[in-house]
Motif scaffolding. Structure first.
Motif, PDB file in Angstrom:
ATOM      1  N   GLU A  55      23.530   2.435  60.158  1.00  0.00           N
ATOM      2  CA  GLU A  55      22.766   2.265  58.922  1.00  0.00           C
ATOM      3  C   GLU A  55      21.267   2.345  59.191  1.00  0.00           C
ATOM      4  O   GLU A  55      20.520   2.998  58.449  1.00  0.00           O
ATOM      5  CB  GLU A  55      23.114   0.918  58.280  1.00  0.00           C
ATOM      6  CG  GLU A  55      22.444   0.699  56.938  1.00  0.00           C
ATOM      7  CD  GLU A  55      22.869  -0.597  56.274  1.00  0.00           C
ATOM      8  OE1 GLU A  55      22.182  -1.032  55.331  1.00  0.00           O
ATOM      9  OE2 GLU A  55      23.889  -1.195  56.702  1.00  0.00           O
ATOM     10  N   ALA A  56      20.833   1.695  60.279  1.00  0.00           N
ATOM     11  CA  ALA A  56      19.410   1.726  60.627  1.00  0.00           C
ATOM     12  C   ALA A  56      18.975   3.142  61.000  1.00  0.00           C
ATOM     13  O   ALA A  56      17.870   3.581  60.642  1.00  0.00           O
ATOM     14  CB  ALA A  56      19.141   0.775  61.790  1.00  0.00           C
ATOM     15  N   TYR A  57      19.843   3.876  61.697  1.00  0.00           N
ATOM     16  CA  TYR A  57      19.540   5.265  62.076  1.00  0.00           C
ATOM     17  C   TYR A  57      19.328   6.115  60.828  1.00  0.00           C
ATOM     18  O   TYR A  57      18.361   6.878  60.734  1.00  0.00           O
ATOM     19  CB  TYR A  57      20.683   5.830  62.919  1.00  0.00           C
ATOM     20  CG  TYR A  57      20.604   7.316  63.144  1.00  0.00           C
ATOM     21  CD1 TYR A  57      19.742   7.848  64.096  1.00  0.00           C
ATOM     22  CD2 TYR A  57      21.386   8.195  62.395  1.00  0.00           C
ATOM     23  CE1 TYR A  57      19.656   9.218  64.302  1.00  0.00           C
ATOM     24  CE2 TYR A  57      21.304   9.565  62.592  1.00  0.00           C
ATOM     25  CZ  TYR A  57      20.450  10.072  63.548  1.00  0.00           C
ATOM     26  OH  TYR A  57      20.360  11.432  63.737  1.00  0.00           O
ATOM     27  N   THR A  58      20.241   5.975  59.866  1.00  0.00           N
ATOM     28  CA  THR A  58      20.134   6.738  58.623  1.00  0.00           C
ATOM     29  C   THR A  58      18.813   6.445  57.915  1.00  0.00           C
ATOM     30  O   THR A  58      18.141   7.361  57.411  1.00  0.00           O
ATOM     31  CB  THR A  58      21.307   6.412  57.684  1.00  0.00           C
ATOM     32  OG1 THR A  58      22.536   6.721  58.346  1.00  0.00           O
ATOM     33  CG2 THR A  58      21.221   7.208  56.394  1.00  0.00           C
ATOM     34  N   GLN A  59      18.423   5.185  57.907  1.00  0.00           N
ATOM     35  CA  GLN A  59      17.189   4.783  57.226  1.00  0.00           C
ATOM     36  C   GLN A  59      15.946   5.385  57.893  1.00  0.00           C
ATOM     37  O   GLN A  59      15.060   5.911  57.209  1.00  0.00           O
ATOM     38  CB  GLN A  59      17.080   3.263  57.191  1.00  0.00           C
ATOM     39  CG  GLN A  59      18.099   2.596  56.271  1.00  0.00           C
ATOM     40  CD  GLN A  59      18.059   1.083  56.344  1.00  0.00           C
ATOM     41  OE1 GLN A  59      17.370   0.509  57.183  1.00  0.00           O
ATOM     42  NE2 GLN A  59      18.807   0.419  55.470  1.00  0.00           N
ATOM     43  N   VAL A  60      15.887   5.300  59.227  1.00  0.00           N
ATOM     44  CA  VAL A  60      14.681   5.791  59.906  1.00  0.00           C
ATOM     45  C   VAL A  60      14.593   7.317  59.865  1.00  0.00           C
ATOM     46  O   VAL A  60      13.491   7.874  59.750  1.00  0.00           O
ATOM     47  CB  VAL A  60      14.580   5.284  61.367  1.00  0.00           C
ATOM     48  CG1 VAL A  60      14.465   3.778  61.409  1.00  0.00           C
ATOM     49  CG2 VAL A  60      15.738   5.775  62.221  1.00  0.00           C
ATOM     50  N   ILE A  61      15.732   7.991  59.934  1.00  0.00           N
ATOM     51  CA  ILE A  61      15.708   9.459  59.868  1.00  0.00           C
ATOM     52  C   ILE A  61      15.343   9.932  58.469  1.00  0.00           C
ATOM     53  O   ILE A  61      14.604  10.911  58.301  1.00  0.00           O
ATOM     54  CB  ILE A  61      17.068  10.050  60.317  1.00  0.00           C
ATOM     55  CG1 ILE A  61      17.326   9.722  61.792  1.00  0.00           C
ATOM     56  CG2 ILE A  61      17.089  11.557  60.101  1.00  0.00           C
ATOM     57  CD1 ILE A  61      16.234  10.141  62.742  1.00  0.00           C
ATOM     58  N   THR A  62      15.840   9.232  57.459  1.00  0.00           N
ATOM     59  CA  THR A  62      15.453   9.561  56.083  1.00  0.00           C
ATOM     60  C   THR A  62      13.945   9.392  55.906  1.00  0.00           C
ATOM     61  O   THR A  62      13.273  10.227  55.289  1.00  0.00           O
ATOM     62  CB  THR A  62      16.206   8.667  55.078  1.00  0.00           C
ATOM     63  OG1 THR A  62      17.615   8.877  55.221  1.00  0.00           O
ATOM     64  CG2 THR A  62      15.793   8.988  53.650  1.00  0.00           C
ATOM     65  N   SER A  63      13.410   8.310  56.463  1.00  0.00           N
ATOM     66  CA  SER A  63      11.968   8.062  56.399  1.00  0.00           C
ATOM     67  C   SER A  63      11.200   9.160  57.132  1.00  0.00           C
ATOM     68  O   SER A  63      10.162   9.632  56.658  1.00  0.00           O
ATOM     69  CB  SER A  63      11.646   6.697  57.011  1.00  0.00           C
ATOM     70  OG  SER A  63      10.253   6.470  57.013  1.00  0.00           O
TER      71      SER A  63
END
Length: 203
Positions: A55-63
């Motif tokens: 979940e954290a990976y998805t958030q930072v890559i989206t950012s």
């Protein structure tokens, strides 16, 4: 147990056996159940950690995709926090790609070097190595780029590596060596665009 003894004697023998071995049986059961519970708890914690990292990976890559210039520190923080996770390797690859697009080639090379030293994944390693070679070529560090290509050992990548070697040699001004690399790539199963490159060299 002797078949000729009475039921009462059998009961007495069972009581005696239980008195002697009961504690060990109970202790073994407790340890066994405790171990099973502990293992399940451990597995649950691992799964929860993986889900949180995902979940954290998805958030930072989206950012990173939305705000590349302001998200570099955020992604770097994620990589540091999840250094032992494969997600950190994937994040570093994405960060390197973004840094190339921002023309921050030294920083991109640093990320790719980090990936190479932190993964043994046969699918990811040659990607990082060839991307690093491209970055060095963009910085006109041709010999370093060619040396990086020599490190790619995956059999399925040899045609791509030979073609990329030809591209780098051509940029370096070594036309004959570039042609030889293209021919080698063609023999290994080259990309459709390779014939165009060879035709251009023939003109």
């Amino acid at each position: 147990m002797d078949v000729n003894i009475t039921e009462e004697q059998q009961v007495e023998q069972i009581k005696a056996w239980w008195k002697e071995n009961g504690k060990a049986v109970v202790l073994g059961a407790v340890i066994g159940l405790g171990g099973l519970w502990g293992w399940r708890y451990y597995q649950g914690e691992i799964q929860a950690a993986k889900e949180q990292a995902s979940e954290a990976y998805t958030q930072v890559i989206t950012s990173l995709e939305t705000n590349p210039e302001t998200s570099v520190a955020l992604v770097q923080g994620f990589i540091t926090e999840h250094e032992d996770s494969q997600y950190s390797v994937l994040a570093a690859l994405q960060l390197a790609k973004s840094l190339v697009e921002q023309e921050k080639l030294d920083a991109a090379a640093e990320q790719l070097n980090w990936v190479i030293t932190h993964t043994q994944d046969e699918a990811i390693l040659p990607i990082a190595q060839t991307r690093l070679a491209r970055v060095h070529a963009q910085m006109t560090q041709y010999d370093t780029a060619l040396a990086e290509l020599d490190k790619v050992t995956a059999e399925s990548w040899q045609a791509k590596v030979a073609e990329l070697r030809g591209d780098i040699l051509l940029e370096k001004g070594e036309t004959l060596a570039a042609r030889e690399a293209y021919v080698q790539s063609q023999q290994l199963g080259a990309s459709p665009a390779l014939q165009i490159k060879l035709d251009d060299l023939a003109q």
